[in-house]
Design a protein around this motif. Structure first.
Motif, short mmCIF file in Angstrom:
data_model
loop_
_atom_site.label_atom_id
_atom_site.label_comp_id
_atom_site.label_asym_id
_atom_site.label_seq_id
_atom_site.Cartn_x
_atom_site.Cartn_y
_atom_site.Cartn_z
N ASN A 461 -86.44 58.76 12.11
CA ASN A 461 -86.89 60.14 12.35
C ASN A 461 -86.14 60.79 13.53
OD1 ASN A 461 -88.82 59.87 10.29
ND2 ASN A 461 -90.28 58.95 11.72
N GLY A 462 -84.85 60.46 13.62
CA GLY A 462 -84.01 61.09 14.63
C GLY A 462 -82.90 61.86 13.95
N THR A 463 -81.67 61.68 14.43
CA THR A 463 -80.52 62.31 13.78
C THR A 463 -79.36 61.33 13.71
OG1 THR A 463 -79.50 63.18 15.81
CG2 THR A 463 -81.17 64.57 14.70
N ALA A 464 -78.54 61.46 12.69
CA ALA A 464 -77.36 60.61 12.56
C ALA A 464 -76.37 60.91 13.68
CB ALA A 464 -76.71 60.82 11.20
N GLN A 465 -76.33 62.18 14.11
CA GLN A 465 -75.42 62.55 15.18
C GLN A 465 -75.78 61.84 16.48
OE1 GLN A 465 -72.61 64.84 14.78
NE2 GLN A 465 -72.15 63.57 16.58
N ARG A 485 -58.05 44.94 13.99
CA ARG A 485 -58.86 45.47 12.89
C ARG A 485 -59.30 46.91 13.17
NH1 ARG A 485 -62.97 40.40 12.42
NH2 ARG A 485 -62.55 40.42 14.69
N LYS A 486 -59.46 47.66 12.10
CA LYS A 486 -59.91 49.04 12.22
C LYS A 486 -61.38 49.06 12.63
CE LYS A 486 -58.26 52.07 9.44
NZ LYS A 486 -57.95 52.89 8.23
N LYS A 487 -61.70 49.93 13.59
CA LYS A 487 -63.08 50.05 14.07
C LYS A 487 -63.77 51.26 13.44
CE LYS A 487 -60.71 48.67 17.06
NZ LYS A 487 -59.47 47.84 17.02
N ILE A 488 -64.99 51.07 12.98
CA ILE A 488 -65.73 52.12 12.29
C ILE A 488 -67.13 52.23 12.88
CG2 ILE A 488 -66.63 52.92 10.08
CD1 ILE A 488 -64.37 51.40 8.73
N ALA A 489 -67.48 53.41 13.36
CA ALA A 489 -68.80 53.68 13.91
C ALA A 489 -69.64 54.39 12.84
CB ALA A 489 -68.71 54.53 15.16
N ILE A 490 -70.88 53.92 12.65
CA ILE A 490 -71.74 54.49 11.61
C ILE A 490 -73.10 54.79 12.22
CG2 ILE A 490 -72.71 54.17 9.30
CD1 ILE A 490 -70.67 51.82 8.99
N GLY A 491 -73.48 56.05 12.24
CA GLY A 491 -74.81 56.46 12.69
C GLY A 491 -75.68 56.76 11.49
N ILE A 492 -76.85 56.12 11.42
CA ILE A 492 -77.73 56.28 10.26
C ILE A 492 -79.11 56.71 10.73
CG2 ILE A 492 -78.80 55.12 8.27
CD1 ILE A 492 -76.50 53.13 8.28
N ASN A 493 -79.66 57.75 10.07
CA ASN A 493 -81.02 58.17 10.35
C ASN A 493 -81.88 58.00 9.10
OD1 ASN A 493 -83.16 59.49 11.94
ND2 ASN A 493 -83.00 61.07 10.35
N PHE A 494 -83.02 57.33 9.30
CA PHE A 494 -83.93 57.07 8.19
C PHE A 494 -85.19 57.90 8.39
CE2 PHE A 494 -87.12 54.73 5.79
CZ PHE A 494 -86.44 54.41 4.63
N LYS A 498 -89.72 60.65 3.96
CA LYS A 498 -89.04 60.59 2.67
C LYS A 498 -88.81 59.16 2.20
CE LYS A 498 -86.50 64.89 3.55
NZ LYS A 498 -85.16 65.49 3.74
N ARG A 499 -89.00 58.20 3.10
CA ARG A 499 -88.74 56.79 2.81
C ARG A 499 -87.32 56.61 2.29
NH1 ARG A 499 -93.07 53.77 -0.64
NH2 ARG A 499 -91.96 52.02 0.32
N ALA A 500 -86.39 57.22 2.97
CA ALA A 500 -85.00 57.18 2.52
C ALA A 500 -84.07 57.44 3.70
CB ALA A 500 -84.76 58.21 1.43
N VAL A 501 -82.80 57.05 3.51
CA VAL A 501 -81.79 57.43 4.48
C VAL A 501 -81.58 58.93 4.37
CG1 VAL A 501 -79.37 57.21 5.14
CG2 VAL A 501 -80.64 55.18 4.44
N GLU A 502 -81.85 59.63 5.44
CA GLU A 502 -81.77 61.09 5.40
C GLU A 502 -80.35 61.59 5.60
OE1 GLU A 502 -84.85 64.41 6.83
OE2 GLU A 502 -83.96 63.28 8.48
N GLU A 503 -79.63 60.93 6.49
CA GLU A 503 -78.25 61.32 6.74
C GLU A 503 -77.51 60.18 7.44
OE1 GLU A 503 -77.81 64.44 9.59
OE2 GLU A 503 -79.47 63.74 10.84
N PHE A 504 -76.19 60.24 7.32
CA PHE A 504 -75.36 59.27 8.04
C PHE A 504 -74.04 59.94 8.39
CE2 PHE A 504 -73.84 58.81 3.74
CZ PHE A 504 -72.49 58.48 3.86
N LEU A 505 -73.44 59.48 9.47
CA LEU A 505 -72.14 59.98 9.91
C LEU A 505 -71.23 58.79 10.23
CD1 LEU A 505 -73.27 62.88 12.29
CD2 LEU A 505 -72.18 63.12 10.04
N VAL A 506 -69.95 58.97 9.94
CA VAL A 506 -68.98 57.89 10.12
C VAL A 506 -67.79 58.41 10.92
CG1 VAL A 506 -67.44 56.26 8.99
CG2 VAL A 506 -69.63 56.84 7.93
N GLU A 507 -67.31 57.61 11.84
CA GLU A 507 -66.10 57.95 12.58
C GLU A 507 -65.25 56.70 12.71
OE1 GLU A 507 -64.65 60.02 16.76
OE2 GLU A 507 -66.61 60.49 15.90
#
Length: 510
Positions: A461-465, A485-494, A498-507
């Protein structure tokens, strides 16, 4: 086809019927030659019963059974000793009660020697009388198999545990003053918890569970495996050249000293009998209470655990700690031992245990039973990671997380999501680490593959950002900047609503 002794525990029958036997008689000789009172803890299906049966036949003087084995021309077969062999897996303590069941078993054992025990005597007195009467034949060998089964079968019933523990404490107290009658005493079981509470009076009992000299007393070493199954390996390698590596990955890895590693004998023999790599040992009886205990105490990350011997031996019924229980029951093993700190490093022994226990935990946390979809979902997750397909990865995590019961989502906040994500990657056998410390914080989950390092931050219940910013601002990937190795940051908000992943961001970072 050779005859493999899968589940066979009687040495005499094994040898007479021509089953394969991996020669442990040199270690057994050392054991019975160098000492007198022993205690050995090993997981279920690890050869404890066969070990005791072998010792019984040695002291019975059955030389013909040992032809071709190391001990054959090393032992004085004319010097025999009477053997009292108590097997708690074979007595009806559930139907009769422990006291009545032991009393009946003592009568049966006495009858084998032509002895009539006094019925009015207490359990302890009957046991003492049996030892003394049998000792008139010769110094007695006492072998006690699965001593703890009438206790471990009732771990969810504290009153019954205490009742049976009290019975045992009185029963075994007889052994303290029986030294003049005993040639050898060997007690085996899974747990070590009752060594203090049951055998407190028997202070000369030598616990060899972690003794390096007896680390290979049960189980199958790599050398024993390649020697005993040489013919099978030649045939297997014709179909699968890397089969030795596969077998080692799946069934080897158990250690009780941090150096000597052995195969699970039940799994190895089962594989040789079927020719198919699959789960064998885990399916023979993982208790639900153990998985529930781990879930209750939020124990899920079972790698790189460090513990001293006293803590490792702990099995406090009133306050069960999952890690010692997992070690003693065979779900964790010793990876290394530090002589300076005297700490043991624990982890999964092999892929069979890691995959199976992780699957059971994942099902328990998701409240999905029997968890038949976990394999399919984690296979999809593996493909997503392999192809760096973050959208597919999040979709799979979405399905895995969507089944979490409402009370868990409400009560446990972000932790339940963190645990399920960790277990999902662990189910794939990936290098996954949780709560990894950096200079300015702790990353929720780090996942390492051949080509990528993924940092995942999870919000409820926060934000992916906000999640993504936390990874970047706190430098969770900074420690790995020299890694190619390539580094990947993933922010996920559940979203709990909605009982679901609401949004995600990748960098991505180079």
């Amino acid at each position: 086809m050779r005859k493999y002794p899968i589940g066979l525990q009687d040495f005499g029958n094994l040898r007479k019927e021509g089953f394969l036997y991996i020669d442990k008689t040199r270690l057994i000789y050392n054991l019975i030659d160098l000492g007198k009172y022993y205690f050995l803890s090993r997981p279920r299906r690890f050869g404890k019963s066969l070990l005791l049966s072998t010792i019984k036949e040695i002291f019975n003087g059955k030389k013909e059974l040992f032809e071709g084995l190391w001990i054959y021309d090393q032992w004085n077969w004319e010097q025999r000793h009477p053997v009292i062999h108590l097997r708690f897996s074979q007595i009806d303590y559930k139907g009769l009660g422990l006291t009545a069941a032991i009393s009946r078993e003592l009568d049966f054992l006495a009858a084998e020697f032509g002895i009539q025990l006094r019925e009015e005597d207490s359990l302890a007195l009957k046991f003492r009388e049996l030892i003394r009467e049998v000792a008139k034949i010769g110094h007695v060998v006492i072998l006690i198999d699965e001593y703890d089964k009438p206790i471990t079968d009732y771990l969810e019933d504290i009153e019954m545990v205490e009742e049976n523990r009290s019975v045992f404490k009185n029963f075994y107290s007889v052994l303290k003053d029986a030294d003049e009658y005993i040639r050898l005493l060997l007690i085996t079981g899974v747990s070590r918890f009752t060594k203090v509470s049951i055998f407190s009076d028997l202070n000369n009992l030598y616990d060899i569970s972690l003794n390096p000299h007896y680390a290979a007393l049960t189980g199958v070493t790599q050398e024993e495996m390649e020697t005993s199954f040489a013919k099978e390996i030649v045939l297997l390698q014709q179909k699968q050249p890397d089969i030795l590596g596969k077998l080692k990955e799946w069934y080897n890895g158990y250690s009780w000293d941090g150096t000597t590693r052995v195969y699970n004998p039940f799994s190895l023999l089962s594989y040789m009998g079927s020719g198919r790599i699959q789960n064998f040992w885990y399916q023979t009886g993982t208790p639900t209470w153990l998985v529930n205990l781990m879930k209750k105490q939020k124990v899920f990350d079972l790698e790189n655990i460090h513990m001293g011997e006293n803590a490792l031996s702990n099995f406090n019924i009133e306050h069960l700690s999952p890690v010692p229980v997992l070690f003693q029951t065979g779900y964790l093993t010793i990876k290394n031992y530090n002589e300076e700190t005297r700490l043991f490093e624990l982890g999964y022994p092999n892929r069979e245990v890691e995959e199976s226990l992780t699957d059971a935990l994942l099902s328990a946390y998701r409240n999905v039973f029997p968890g038949n979809d976990s394999m399919e979902l984690t296979f999809d997750l593996a493909n997503a990671m392999k192809n760096n397909d973050m959208s597919q990865m999040v979709k799979v995590l979405d399905v895995l997380l969507s089944t979490i019961p409402y009370d868990h989502r409400k009560a446990e906040s972000e932790s339940i999501f963190h645990i399920i994500v960790h277990l999902s990657f662990k189910r794939l056998g990936m290098d996954v680490r949780s709560e990894v410390h950096s200079a300015s914080g702790r990353c929720d989950v780090l996942v390492f593959t051949k080509k990528y390092i993924y940092a995942l931050e999870l919000k409820l219940n926060g934000t992916a950002q906000a999640a993504l910013n936390q990874i970047i601002n706190k430098g969770y990937l900074h420690s790995y900047q020299l890694d190619p190795r390539k580094k990947i940051a993933i922010g996920i908000n559940f979203s709990s609503g909605k009982r679901a992943v609401e949004e995600f961001l990748v960098e991505e970072f180079a």
